[in-house]
Scaffold this active site. Structure first.
Site, short mmCIF file in Angstrom:
data_model
loop_
_atom_site.label_atom_id
_atom_site.label_comp_id
_atom_site.label_asym_id
_atom_site.label_seq_id
_atom_site.Cartn_x
_atom_site.Cartn_y
_atom_site.Cartn_z
CB CYS A 1 4.35 19.63 5.94
SG CYS A 1 5.38 21.08 5.64
CB SER B 1 -14.79 1.49 -3.99
OG SER B 1 -15.22 0.83 -3.55
CG ASP C 1 -0.63 18.37 5.42
OD1 ASP C 1 -0.59 19.14 6.62
OD2 ASP C 1 0.62 19.00 4.85
#
Length: 160
Positions: free
Chosen positions: A58, A82, A65
């Site tokens: 945050c 990936s 978060d």
């Protein structure tokens, strides 16, 4: 990525896949993203990643978060590798931004890397303070049918 030799992938700029000496970046770094050639550029098809261990900070409180990030795209000439995507998403670990900014940054970086035909990024963030935030963004390549697709999917996102 069956059917591709290590030399072929390295010639396309893929250096992280199969590398046992992986180092993790703890600050936001889009430079870690790698792409390879799409072997089926004449076909429209979906590629979807589900990333259930995304973390960022945050920007106001510095508290972590947690989210699942969903990335779906229709490739054109290039595709994201990936392992590099995993390391890129990990680089948000100490990055301070709002949820909405994170998903838009991810989408923008993937557009810059691949120039896909279509892409969408959706984050389902763990509730904090009794509220969950689930931002969604998408993009269709200008002057193609994918612009209308992006508009339709955005306008009908939460229809059940």
């Amino acid at each position: 990525m069956a059917g591709r030799s290590n030399d072929e992938l390295k010639s396309q700029g893929v250096s992280l896949l199969g590398n046992q000496g992986t180092s993790y970046v703890y600050e936001y770094d889009p430079g870690v993203l790698e792409a390879f050639d799409n072997k089926h550029p004449n076909r429209d098809y979906w590629v979807t990643f589900n990333c259930p261990e995304f973390t960022s900070l945050c920007p106001m409180t510095g508290q972590p978060d947690f989210a699942t990030i969903y990335i779906s795209y229709i490739p054109d000439q290039r595709m994201v590798e990936s392992k590099s995507l995993k390391l890129y998403l990990f680089s948000f670990r100490n990055h301070g931004d709002f949820h909405e900014d994170c998903v838009n940054i991810i989408m923008n970086d993937l557009i810059a890397l691949m120039n896909p035909r279509y892409i969408e990024v959706w984050g389902t963030f763990t509730p904090r303070g009794g509220i969950s935030i689930d931002p969604y963004c998408n993009w269709g390549r200008p002057d193609t049918k994918f612009v209308a697709m992006a508009e339709h999917r955005l306008l009908n996102r939460n229809l059940k």
